[in-house]
Enzyme design. Structure first.
Site, PDB file in Angstrom:
ATOM      1  CG  ASP A  46      -1.854  -1.202   1.231  1.00  0.00           C
ATOM      2  OD1 ASP A  46      -2.388  -1.559   0.170  1.00  0.00           O
ATOM      3  OD2 ASP A  46      -2.006  -1.811   2.309  1.00  0.00           O
ATOM      4  CD  GLU A  47       4.803  -0.426  -0.139  1.00  0.00           C
ATOM      5  OE1 GLU A  47       4.029  -0.738  -1.076  1.00  0.00           O
ATOM      6  OE2 GLU A  47       5.438  -1.243   0.533  1.00  0.00           O
ATOM      7  CE  LYS A  69       3.157  -2.743  -4.225  1.00  0.00           C
ATOM      8  NZ  LYS A  69       2.704  -2.336  -2.894  1.00  0.00           N
ATOM      9  N   GLY A 110      -3.736  -4.618  -4.563  1.00  0.00           N
ATOM     10  CA  GLY A 110      -4.795  -3.625  -4.764  1.00  0.00           C
ATOM     11  C   GLY A 110      -4.175  -2.357  -5.285  1.00  0.00           C
ATOM     12  CG  HIS A 111      -0.989  -2.546  -7.706  1.00  0.00           C
ATOM     13  ND1 HIS A 111      -0.145  -3.246  -8.531  1.00  0.00           N
ATOM     14  CD2 HIS A 111      -0.598  -2.840  -6.450  1.00  0.00           C
ATOM     15  CE1 HIS A 111       0.697  -3.938  -7.797  1.00  0.00           C
ATOM     16  NE2 HIS A 111       0.448  -3.713  -6.534  1.00  0.00           N
ATOM     17  CD  GLN A 145       0.991  -9.136  -2.411  1.00  0.00           C
ATOM     18  OE1 GLN A 145       1.880  -9.793  -2.922  1.00  0.00           O
ATOM     19  NE2 GLN A 145      -0.204  -9.054  -2.930  1.00  0.00           N
ATOM     20  CG  ASP A 159       0.218  14.503  -1.189  1.00  0.00           C
ATOM     21  OD1 ASP A 159       1.005  13.560  -1.393  1.00  0.00           O
ATOM     22  OD2 ASP A 159      -1.023  14.374  -1.229  1.00  0.00           O
TER      23      ASP A 159
HETATM   24  P1  GTP Z   1      -0.659  -2.889  -2.834  1.00  0.00           P
HETATM   25  O1  GTP Z   1       0.099  -3.579  -3.899  1.00  0.00           O
HETATM   26  O2  GTP Z   1      -1.957  -3.577  -2.492  1.00  0.00           O
HETATM   27  O3  GTP Z   1       0.179  -2.749  -1.634  1.00  0.00           O
HETATM   28  O4  GTP Z   1      -1.114  -1.384  -3.373  1.00  0.00           O
HETATM   29  P2  GTP Z   1      -0.375  -0.042  -3.751  1.00  0.00           P
HETATM   30  O5  GTP Z   1       1.021   0.012  -3.249  1.00  0.00           O
HETATM   31  O6  GTP Z   1      -0.544   0.213  -5.214  1.00  0.00           O
HETATM   32  O7  GTP Z   1      -1.157   1.081  -2.951  1.00  0.00           O
HETATM   33  P3  GTP Z   1      -2.706   1.461  -2.924  1.00  0.00           P
HETATM   34  O8  GTP Z   1      -3.231   1.552  -4.290  1.00  0.00           O
HETATM   35  O9  GTP Z   1      -3.444   0.625  -1.956  1.00  0.00           O
HETATM   36  O10 GTP Z   1      -2.647   2.859  -2.199  1.00  0.00           O
HETATM   37  C1  GTP Z   1      -2.232   3.957  -2.685  1.00  0.00           C
HETATM   38  C2  GTP Z   1      -3.319   5.043  -2.524  1.00  0.00           C
HETATM   39  O11 GTP Z   1      -2.666   6.265  -2.409  1.00  0.00           O
HETATM   40  C3  GTP Z   1      -4.181   5.135  -3.757  1.00  0.00           C
HETATM   41  O12 GTP Z   1      -5.440   5.625  -3.419  1.00  0.00           O
HETATM   42  C4  GTP Z   1      -3.430   6.144  -4.611  1.00  0.00           C
HETATM   43  O13 GTP Z   1      -4.240   6.830  -5.536  1.00  0.00           O
HETATM   44  C5  GTP Z   1      -2.914   7.073  -3.544  1.00  0.00           C
HETATM   45  N1  GTP Z   1      -1.627   7.728  -3.833  1.00  0.00           N
HETATM   46  C6  GTP Z   1      -0.535   7.218  -4.449  1.00  0.00           C
HETATM   47  N2  GTP Z   1       0.474   8.118  -4.429  1.00  0.00           N
HETATM   48  C7  GTP Z   1      -0.003   9.220  -3.790  1.00  0.00           C
HETATM   49  C8  GTP Z   1       0.573  10.466  -3.415  1.00  0.00           C
HETATM   50  O14 GTP Z   1       1.730  10.778  -3.650  1.00  0.00           O
HETATM   51  N3  GTP Z   1      -0.238  11.338  -2.720  1.00  0.00           N
HETATM   52  C9  GTP Z   1      -1.530  11.040  -2.408  1.00  0.00           C
HETATM   53  N4  GTP Z   1      -2.229  11.944  -1.740  1.00  0.00           N
HETATM   54  N5  GTP Z   1      -2.097   9.867  -2.731  1.00  0.00           N
HETATM   55  C10 GTP Z   1      -1.337   8.967  -3.405  1.00  0.00           C
END
Ligand code: GTP
Length: 446
Positions: A28-29, A31, A57-58, A243, A355
């Site tokens: 959930d970084e 990615k 959950g990208h 992940q 942010d």
């Molecule tokens: P996993 O593989 O399940 O761990 O997912 P993930 O790493 O892709 O992350 P995920 O999509 O769960 O969470 C990221 C959330 O943060 C999403 O809602 C994105 O749209 C949001 N997001 C990503 N980068 C940024 C950022 O720099 N700032 C903000 N405010 N939101 C962001």
């Protein structure tokens, strides 16, 4: 304790031919957004997922349209990219078609199948796997739960290791043989979990239909061979991890880990590409840390207080899985991140969500652990040894201004730059990308 100075690893190439991306924390970084940005920024031709299944959950947001990719590679919404589900993945074929439909891929990208490949070596997930996942979690009780997504990912990897699993290629082969082995898998699990019930007749019928749909698409192939040819012919290939590396089966907080290798090395085994074809390795790091709500396991910088609640609210830290609880949150743990960097050989970081700290007076980062007054050299291996850890923090001043519209590093407030540069100095890995919002273009490239 002063931040240790380590000389940065090799810098990222200006125009990488291949790139591995791994989440540097517990997932959930952000990615999905970073992958989407990188493949468009560097014009990658191929995006290949190397591990996991529909437990990822990208989130990818393009032109206001939100895609949630779980099994599908994050390049699925990129019209020029070929997407590959590699042999290291586990595939629920029914889910595969559902995910395409939910994201409206066939409508939005009518040519999607011509730029899609699925490994014939990827393992299959069946209903029994999800049933076992649920029974297993139930049995562990509240305290010992692994916090899985209950999608059957772990049990499917168990069958892979037990060498009685079935692969995508088997589904497309002789269906009688497939059916016999499918029933044997059900019997295998039934012996351990006699109470679970699966309507195998109905599932066999369903699998027969899915098999035809899959055949018609003509996407199943030896993806290792495809990638070998792609790389040889000069195509740019992106290896996408899911992940996070602290959930790696070997290097994560075992047993509160996922069931496969999420670290960068997993790209080689999960795609059948040689080590020497791996170029840059990007670690995605969130400006703070989260672990999904249902997962136990160590979290030394966790903030079970107003700070934690504020990060959850400002950061929108709720899972893409509706039924999940809010995530566990805490300050960025640089001490853990440094050990993650050692295992992964990150050549650069993408630092996301800075942010979220735009309105914070001060920001803390974990810079060391002590136990019984003695500083530790590295984070403990056994989860039990995290008990009584004292985290040493550095406190950095907040920048108290809006960063979301900034696209040029020079324009970032000095205090935000100090935060970014503190991270890279401490860990010894340059921060090449700074993400300041969820949209594809909300990235500062340094
Ligand atoms: P996993 O593989 O399940 O761990 O997912 P993930 O790493 O892709 O992350 P995920 O999509 O769960 O969470 C990221 C959330 O943060 C999403 O809602 C994105 O749209 C949001 N997001 C990503 N980068 C940024 C950022 O720099 N700032 C903000 N405010 N939101 C962001």
């Amino acid at each position: 304790m002063a931040a240790a100075v380590i000389s940065p690893t090799a810098p990222e190439s200006p125009s990488p031919k291949t790139m591995v991306l791994a989440g540097a924390q517990w997932g959930d970084e952000g990615k999905g957004k970073v992958v989407d940005f990188l493949i468009n920024h560097h014009k990658f031709d191929v995006v290949a997922r190397f591990q996991g299944g529909h437990n990822a959950g990208h989130t990818v947001i393009v032109n206001g349209h939100k895609y949630i990719f779980r099994l599908l590679p994050s390049g699925t919404a990129t019209p020029h990219a070929v997407n590959v589900i590699g042999n290291g993945c586990v595939v629920n074929v029914e889910h595969f078609f559902e995910e395409l439909a939910i994201n409206k891929i066939p409508e939005l990208f009518p040519d999607w199948a011509s730029r899609f490949k699925m490994s014939d070596r990827a393992q299959l997930i069946f209903k029994v796997h999800a049933e076992v996942d649920a029974a297993n979690e139930q049995e562990r009780g509240k305290k010992m739960k692994l916090g899985t997504t209950l999608n059957g990912i772990g049990p499917a990897y168990v069958n892979k290791a037990a060498r009685n699993g079935l692969r995508v290629g088997d589904l497309l082969g002789n269906f009688n043989i497939f059916t016999k082995r499918y029933l044997a898998i059900n019997d295998f699990w039934q012996r351990t979990y006699p109470d679970i019930e699966v309507d195998t007749t109905a599932e066999i019928l369903c699998l027969e239909l899915l098999r035809e749909r899959l055949k018609d698409l003509n996407i199943v192939c030896d993806t290792s061979l495809y990638l070998h040819r792609a790389i040889k012919s000069g195509l740019k290939v992106f290896f996408e991890g899911a992940q996070g590396v602290m959930l790696d089966l070997d290097h994560g907080n075992y047993p509160v880990a996922t069931s496969n290798n999420t670290t960068s090395g997993g790209a080689c085994t999960g795609l059948g590409v040689p080590i020497r074809s791996v170029g840059d390795v990007v670690g995605v790091v969130k400006a703070y840390q989260t672990r999904y709500g249902r997962a136990p396991g160590p979290f030394p910088t966790e903030q079970l207080n107003d700070v934690g609640r504020r990060i959850i609210t400002e950061g929108g830290e709720v899972s893409v899985y509706e039924s999940w609880l809010d995530r566990r949150v805490g300050w960025l743990d640089l001490f853990l991140l440094r050990s993650s960097a050692i295992v992964n050989g990150f050549t650069c970081f993408a630092l996301t969500k800075i942010d979220i700290f735009d309105k914070f007076d001060e920001i803390k980062v974990g810079i060391g652990y002590t136990k019984n007054g003695v500083p530790l050299e590295a984070p403990p291996v056994c989860n039990k040894d995290f008990d009584d850890i004292r985290v040493e923090y550095a406190t950095l001043p907040g920048w108290l201004s809006d960063t979301t519209t900034i696209r040029d590093y020079a324009e970032l407030p000095q205090k935000a730059k100090d935060f970014v540069e503190y991270v890279e100095k401490y860990v010894g890995v340059p921060v090449k990308y700074v993400s300041v919002g969820p949209e594809r273009d909300a990235v500062i490239v340094r």
